[in-house]
Design a protein around this motif. Sequence first.
Motif, PDB file in Angstrom:
ATOM      1  N   MET A 345       0.834  -1.184   0.000  1.00 54.94           N
ATOM      2  CA  MET A 345       0.000   0.000   0.000  1.00 54.94           C
ATOM      3  C   MET A 345       0.876   1.244   0.000  1.00 54.94           C
ATOM      4  O   MET A 345       2.002   1.213   0.508  1.00 54.94           O
ATOM      5  N   THR A 346       0.364   2.314  -0.603  1.00 57.46           N
ATOM      6  CA  THR A 346       1.125   3.555  -0.718  1.00 57.46           C
ATOM      7  C   THR A 346       1.706   3.956   0.643  1.00 57.46           C
ATOM      8  O   THR A 346       2.854   4.395   0.738  1.00 57.46           O
ATOM      9  N   GLU A 347       0.903   3.799   1.688  1.00 65.49           N
ATOM     10  CA  GLU A 347       1.283   4.222   3.033  1.00 65.49           C
ATOM     11  C   GLU A 347       2.463   3.418   3.592  1.00 65.49           C
ATOM     12  O   GLU A 347       3.017   3.768   4.634  1.00 65.49           O
ATOM     13  N   GLY A 426      -6.856  -1.531   6.410  1.00 65.49           N
ATOM     14  CA  GLY A 426      -8.219  -1.539   5.851  1.00 65.49           C
ATOM     15  C   GLY A 426      -8.499  -2.805   5.061  1.00 65.49           C
ATOM     16  O   GLY A 426      -9.520  -2.922   4.394  1.00 65.49           O
ATOM     17  N   ASP A 427      -7.577  -3.771   5.129  1.00 64.98           N
ATOM     18  CA  ASP A 427      -7.785  -5.056   4.443  1.00 64.98           C
ATOM     19  C   ASP A 427      -8.022  -6.166   5.468  1.00 64.98           C
ATOM     20  O   ASP A 427      -7.464  -6.146   6.563  1.00 64.98           O
ATOM     21  N   VAL A 428      -8.852  -7.127   5.071  1.00 64.41           N
ATOM     22  CA  VAL A 428      -9.151  -8.260   5.943  1.00 64.41           C
ATOM     23  C   VAL A 428      -8.201  -9.400   5.588  1.00 64.41           C
ATOM     24  O   VAL A 428      -8.017  -9.714   4.410  1.00 64.41           O
ATOM     25  N   ILE A 447     -12.078   1.471  -3.975  1.00 67.26           N
ATOM     26  CA  ILE A 447     -12.324   0.572  -5.110  1.00 67.26           C
ATOM     27  C   ILE A 447     -11.022   0.490  -5.887  1.00 67.26           C
ATOM     28  O   ILE A 447     -10.310   1.493  -6.029  1.00 67.26           O
ATOM     29  N   LYS A 448     -10.673  -0.696  -6.381  1.00 67.31           N
ATOM     30  CA  LYS A 448      -9.460  -0.821  -7.195  1.00 67.31           C
ATOM     31  C   LYS A 448      -9.820  -1.276  -8.595  1.00 67.31           C
ATOM     32  O   LYS A 448     -10.393  -2.359  -8.790  1.00 67.31           O
ATOM     33  N   VAL A 449      -9.494  -0.442  -9.579  1.00 64.51           N
ATOM     34  CA  VAL A 449      -9.748  -0.773 -10.977  1.00 64.51           C
ATOM     35  C   VAL A 449      -8.397  -0.976 -11.645  1.00 64.51           C
ATOM     36  O   VAL A 449      -7.586  -0.040 -11.690  1.00 64.51           O
TER      37      VAL A 449
HETATM   38  O1  4UV Z   1      -2.074   2.192  -2.079  1.00 68.06           O
HETATM   39  P1  4UV Z   1      -2.276   1.238  -3.177  1.00 68.06           P
HETATM   40  O2  4UV Z   1      -2.655   1.768  -4.502  1.00 68.06           O
HETATM   41  O3  4UV Z   1      -0.928   0.412  -3.251  1.00 68.06           O
HETATM   42  C1  4UV Z   1      -0.758  -0.737  -3.969  1.00 68.06           C
HETATM   43  C2  4UV Z   1       0.555  -1.365  -3.910  1.00 68.06           C
HETATM   44  C3  4UV Z   1       0.735  -2.625  -4.423  1.00 68.06           C
HETATM   45  C4  4UV Z   1       1.980  -3.346  -4.486  1.00 68.06           C
HETATM   46  C5  4UV Z   1       3.150  -2.789  -4.177  1.00 68.06           C
HETATM   47  C6  4UV Z   1       4.346  -3.507  -4.247  1.00 68.06           C
HETATM   48  C7  4UV Z   1       4.371  -4.836  -4.652  1.00 68.06           C
HETATM   49  O4  4UV Z   1       5.439  -5.507  -4.739  1.00 68.06           O
HETATM   50  C8  4UV Z   1       3.176  -5.408  -4.994  1.00 68.06           C
HETATM   51  O5  4UV Z   1       3.180  -6.575  -5.388  1.00 68.06           O
HETATM   52  C9  4UV Z   1       1.989  -4.645  -4.896  1.00 68.06           C
HETATM   53  O6  4UV Z   1      -1.635  -1.214  -4.620  1.00 68.06           O
HETATM   54  O7  4UV Z   1      -3.417   0.229  -2.758  1.00 68.06           O
HETATM   55  C10 4UV Z   1      -3.360  -0.500  -1.578  1.00 68.06           C
HETATM   56  C11 4UV Z   1      -4.477  -1.502  -1.530  1.00 68.06           C
HETATM   57  O8  4UV Z   1      -4.494  -2.333  -2.697  1.00 68.06           O
HETATM   58  C12 4UV Z   1      -4.940  -3.643  -2.364  1.00 68.06           C
HETATM   59  C13 4UV Z   1      -5.224  -3.613  -0.868  1.00 68.06           C
HETATM   60  O9  4UV Z   1      -6.572  -3.319  -0.654  1.00 68.06           O
HETATM   61  C14 4UV Z   1      -4.338  -2.479  -0.404  1.00 68.06           C
HETATM   62  O10 4UV Z   1      -4.723  -1.912   0.837  1.00 68.06           O
HETATM   63  N1  4UV Z   1      -3.894  -4.631  -2.678  1.00 68.06           N
HETATM   64  C15 4UV Z   1      -2.595  -4.377  -2.933  1.00 68.06           C
HETATM   65  N2  4UV Z   1      -1.930  -5.524  -3.211  1.00 68.06           N
HETATM   66  C16 4UV Z   1      -2.838  -6.530  -3.108  1.00 68.06           C
HETATM   67  C17 4UV Z   1      -4.083  -5.953  -2.762  1.00 68.06           C
HETATM   68  C18 4UV Z   1      -2.779  -7.951  -3.262  1.00 68.06           C
HETATM   69  N3  4UV Z   1      -1.666  -8.579  -3.614  1.00 68.06           N
HETATM   70  N4  4UV Z   1      -3.900  -8.651  -3.053  1.00 68.06           N
HETATM   71  C19 4UV Z   1      -5.054  -8.032  -2.705  1.00 68.06           C
HETATM   72  N5  4UV Z   1      -5.174  -6.700  -2.555  1.00 68.06           N
END
Ligand code: 4UV
Length: 546
Positions: A345-347, A426-428, A447-449
């Motif tokens: 996550m960005t944080e 915020g993830d389960v 939401i993630k798109v």
């Molecule tokens: O803040 P953000 O947009 O950040 C990301 C970062 C993903 C990364 C970073 C480095 C890696 O090596 C890598 O493989 C992936 O996405 O969004 C954070 C949220 O995205 C969902 C989750 O809800 C986080 O809180 N998310 C990120 N990765 C996964 C995920 C995952 N592998 N499976 C499920 N949900």
Amino acid sequence: FLHYSAEDGYYKTSPFDPVTVPKVPLHEYVWRDFKKWERRTAAVCVITDRQYTFAQMRDASAAFAVRLQTKFKLHKPDVLAICLPNLPEFPIATLGAIEAGLTVTTVNPVYTPDEIARQLTFSGAKFLVGTVSGFPTLKKACQLLGRQIPIAVIRTSAEESLPEGAIDFSEVISTQNVRYEDLVTPKDATAEDMVFLPFSSGTTGLPKGVMLSHNNITSNCEQVQASLPLDLLGPQDTLPGVLPFFHIYGLTVVMLSKLGQGCRLATMPSFKPDDFMRSLDKYQGSILNLVPPIALFMINHPKMTQETARHLKVVMSGAAPIGQHDVERFLHKFPKTVFKQGYGMTEASPVVLLTPEGNKNYASTGVLPGSTEAKIVPLDGSDAKGVGPRTTGELCVRGPQVMAGYLNNEEANQVTFYPGNWLRSGDVAFYDEDGLFYITDRMKELIKVKGFQVPPAELEAVLRDHPKILEAAVFGIPHELNGEAPRAIVVLREGEKASAEEISAYVAERVAHYKKLEGGVIFVDEVPKNPTGKILRRELKEKFSD
Ligand code: 4UV
């Protein structure tokens, strides 16, 4: 690796050795070994074949640093905004700004002027780097902002001429007539200074500036590198730069970490099947970070063959969940590749979980990297104590990669951290007896798109501005290719009539394309809310997802 303390409850530590926090500025960290491969290509554009060696990139970014200070009078704590697609110049702009002592805020290049203006306002950026084709949008954003910002533009081909009012990026990075000795390092500079200010909505609300320090990023680079065997990654490798560098996954894991290890980046400005396949085939992509929709593309596209991916050793998927079945389909088609997952996550700069070596459990997103601790907190938050294995709850993490907080937003910082500096994801999730973690759901409203953040609060604000709309709520529904799609429920003002198409088109005009209401618009009489007026998103999802 399971611990218990009265304060934290049960918490997990990493199976890896602790990492040493580099304690040097990020640009020094990235350039630490560059002499070893200075004549090799650091980045090449797969469309134009424009390229820079490590030495050229190092010199150009230092020249940029000097000019930012001497010509544009920018110094710590000024913020520079980069609004670029993936180009070989992206690392030059980034590392140059950092060397000048500035903070970099990365802006999505497909944003609308409104979206860009908002980020410029919140970050207080004083200089912009963009492209010739993006210049009109940046200019509009500055008009909305009501303040003039110098804009340097990259010309991606000889046919592109410099727009009026723009600064030529090639001139500000030119190594001619640069006095490198003029560069000043502020006396109070430390590795705790804020180096990046990306934006994330976190667990709730609108995007907020995430304050990441040099040490957050360098620690995360160390954590990622320690989890991959050294013989696997080095100057012999090419990484297709397909994940956007403005997003923390592309920025830290792909761009900075891999340049620091001497790998070559084969960059492409956007995902186009032919360009992507060329990055694997002609440019011999050997390590690939991707998001699930790209894995699906590789599985399904007839031209994407084993032969195309013959150089590919390792694939790492993250940013959104990928089904175990899809991983198996991927490995069936590309049996010679190792498939890993990452979660971040960005944080957290961003990496929090990574697949360990030799792993065949594709349901898990991996283990904690070095120096990282995690606990699972019951979902109702009644007690911020961690629970034991195989019990789901909210994943909370602690480590040197975790942000100091959101910029100027004490309220958000209060809800985002549990006492003891535990960042709430915020993830389960749950973990098993082997220390493997499994992400099972998302409790935050995000939401993630295609792995991109779409904060519902942002779309709700756009909808509420529509003259016919009284109230609106947005949530994600499953989407076969993109993971999720935003859907809106809308209450119209009394006596008003509107079609779903009209509302969708209104939103589409105002937001980046991936935020469009692809999941449709449903008209209702009332938005379900709790007594304090908070939208009941769970209920929405259950009621309106079909
Ligand atoms: O803040 P953000 O947009 O950040 C990301 C970062 C993903 C990364 C970073 C480095 C890696 O090596 C890598 O493989 C992936 O996405 O969004 C954070 C949220 O995205 C969902 C989750 O809800 C986080 O809180 N998310 C990120 N990765 C996964 C995920 C995952 N592998 N499976 C499920 N949900």
